[in-house]
Design an enzyme around this catalytic site. Structure first.
Site, PDB file in Angstrom:
ATOM      1  N   HIS A 203     -10.294  32.501 -85.721  1.00 19.85           N
ATOM      2  CA  HIS A 203     -10.955  33.515 -86.557  1.00 19.85           C
ATOM      3  C   HIS A 203     -11.589  34.578 -85.665  1.00 19.85           C
ATOM      4  O   HIS A 203     -11.908  34.330 -84.505  1.00 19.85           O
ATOM      5  CB  HIS A 203     -12.041  32.865 -87.429  1.00 19.85           C
TER       6      HIS A 203
ATOM      7  N   CYS B 260     -24.162  30.733 -88.496  1.00 14.83           N
ATOM      8  CA  CYS B 260     -24.661  31.868 -87.712  1.00 14.83           C
ATOM      9  C   CYS B 260     -25.990  32.418 -88.227  1.00 14.83           C
ATOM     10  O   CYS B 260     -26.834  32.836 -87.427  1.00 14.83           O
ATOM     11  CB  CYS B 260     -23.593  32.945 -87.620  1.00 14.83           C
TER      12      CYS B 260
ATOM     13  N   HIS C  39     -14.234  36.785 -80.774  1.00 12.24           N
ATOM     14  CA  HIS C  39     -13.670  35.797 -79.849  1.00 12.24           C
ATOM     15  C   HIS C  39     -12.372  36.283 -79.196  1.00 12.24           C
ATOM     16  O   HIS C  39     -11.514  36.844 -79.882  1.00 12.24           O
ATOM     17  CB  HIS C  39     -13.333  34.502 -80.593  1.00 12.24           C
TER      18      HIS C  39
ATOM     19  N   HIS D 122      -9.850  31.021 -77.739  1.00 13.43           N
ATOM     20  CA  HIS D 122     -11.251  30.614 -77.557  1.00 13.43           C
ATOM     21  C   HIS D 122     -11.417  29.102 -77.692  1.00 13.43           C
ATOM     22  O   HIS D 122     -10.744  28.471 -78.525  1.00 13.43           O
ATOM     23  CB  HIS D 122     -12.129  31.339 -78.586  1.00 13.43           C
TER      24      HIS D 122
ATOM     25  N   LYS E 159     -20.691  38.874 -80.286  1.00 16.04           N
ATOM     26  CA  LYS E 159     -21.048  37.577 -79.703  1.00 16.04           C
ATOM     27  C   LYS E 159     -19.859  36.635 -79.769  1.00 16.04           C
ATOM     28  O   LYS E 159     -18.954  36.831 -80.579  1.00 16.04           O
ATOM     29  CB  LYS E 159     -22.250  36.990 -80.447  1.00 16.04           C
TER      30      LYS E 159
ATOM     31  N   ASP F   6     -18.854  38.477 -84.932  1.00 14.82           N
ATOM     32  CA  ASP F   6     -18.257  37.356 -84.211  1.00 14.82           C
ATOM     33  C   ASP F   6     -16.992  37.915 -83.544  1.00 14.82           C
ATOM     34  O   ASP F   6     -16.186  38.582 -84.211  1.00 14.82           O
ATOM     35  CB  ASP F   6     -17.916  36.267 -85.249  1.00 14.82           C
TER      36      ASP F   6
ATOM     37  N   ASP G 172     -22.427  38.844 -89.233  1.00 16.33           N
ATOM     38  CA  ASP G 172     -21.009  38.470 -89.344  1.00 16.33           C
ATOM     39  C   ASP G 172     -20.355  38.691 -90.718  1.00 16.33           C
ATOM     40  O   ASP G 172     -19.638  37.805 -91.217  1.00 16.33           O
ATOM     41  CB  ASP G 172     -20.823  36.993 -88.942  1.00 16.33           C
TER      42      ASP G 172
HETATM   43  C1  VGL Z   1     -19.458  31.367 -87.792  1.00 13.30           C
HETATM   44  C2  VGL Z   1     -18.317  29.432 -87.429  1.00 13.30           C
HETATM   45  C3  VGL Z   1     -17.680  29.973 -86.341  1.00 13.30           C
HETATM   46  C4  VGL Z   1     -20.445  32.115 -88.629  1.00 13.30           C
HETATM   47  C5  VGL Z   1     -18.842  31.943 -86.700  1.00 13.30           C
HETATM   48  O1  VGL Z   1     -20.446  33.374 -88.602  1.00 13.30           O
HETATM   49  O2  VGL Z   1     -21.243  31.449 -89.342  1.00 13.30           O
HETATM   50  N1  VGL Z   1     -19.203  30.111 -88.133  1.00 13.30           N
HETATM   51  N2  VGL Z   1     -17.949  31.230 -85.984  1.00 13.30           N
HETATM   52 ZN    ZN Z   2     -16.792  32.161 -84.509  1.00  9.64          ZN
END
Ligand code: VGL
Ligand code: ZN
Length: 210
Positions: free
Chosen positions: A89, A159, A56, A60, A114, A54, A16
């Site tokens: 995000h 993550c 979404h 979401h 994901k 990431d 990510d």
């Molecule tokens: C993440 C919060 C929400 C991450 C992703 O990549 O750590 N944290 N979505």
């Molecule tokens: Zn996320």
């Protein structure tokens, strides 16, 4: 350089490294962009690289904005358990969801997205937050014969940690490259994540050792 002999069964897994997790982004991780040169420098050491993203849909369920009256960083009782509510995000196709412009994405053999199911978040690259829905990554990595995963990216305590713990559960050796990760650190989440990773057998190194 040199504590590890990196070979065909080793994989660099980059979690990510997206604009929204970097300074100026919607869910900025402090100094998140500092991981970029470290990860870029590691890439030539590896024969195999996989990136996660990431990803979404708008609206979401993990977004606070989907729960009128809620604020980011509160928690919400999802069907599958407690879920942190985040600022919007990494919305699919948005600039925030794109990789950091300086991240070298060329060596990636797979980009795994994901968090695309509207009602389930997915911190881990292996299992979604219901802890049962698989992303398919474990099967992919096993079929390709990887044994040891070097984890890098954002965020250490969400993550990256959830991916590291699931990778251990799936039988992979896991090495966390500390200077190639940065944390959100929400209510002690970094200490907790580090302790859980250590007791699960994750090893911690710095990139110079590789
Ligand atoms: C993440 C919060 C929400 C991450 C992703 O990549 O750590 N944290 N979505
Ligand atoms: Zn996320």
């Amino acid at each position: 350089m040199g504590d590890f002999s990196i070979g065909t069964k080793d994989l660099l897994l980059v979690i990510d490294v997206q604009n929204d997790f970097c300074p100026g982004g919607a869910l900025a991780v402090p100094n998140g962009d500092a991981v970029v040169p470290v990860i870029n420098a590691l890439m030539p050491r590896f024969q195999h690289v996989v990136l996660t993203q990431d990803w979404h849909p708008a609206g979401h369920q993990s977004f606070a904005s989907a729960h009128p009256g809620s604020d980011p960083f509160q928690t919400f009782a999802a069907e599958y358990g407690e879920q942190v509510l985040w600022p919007e995000h990494c919305v699919q196709g948005s600039a925030g969801a794109a990789f950091h412009p300086k991240l070298d994405t060329v060596p990636a053999e797979l980009i795994l997205r994901k968090g695309f199911r509207p009602g389930i978040d997915s911190y881990s690259a292996f299992y979604e937050n219901d802890r049962t829905t698989e992303t398919g990554l474990a099967g992919y990595l096993r079929e390709r014969g990887f044994a040891r995963l070097f984890l890098t990216g954002l965020a250490t305590d969400f993550c990256v940690a959830w991916s590291a713990l699931d990778a251990r559960k799936e039988g992979f050796e896991v090495v966390l490259v500390e200077d190639a990760c940065r944390a959100i650190d929400l209510d002690g989440s970094l200490d907790k994540a580090r302790a859980e990773m250590a007791s699960a057998g994750v090893s911690f190194v710095t990139s110079q050792a590789i």
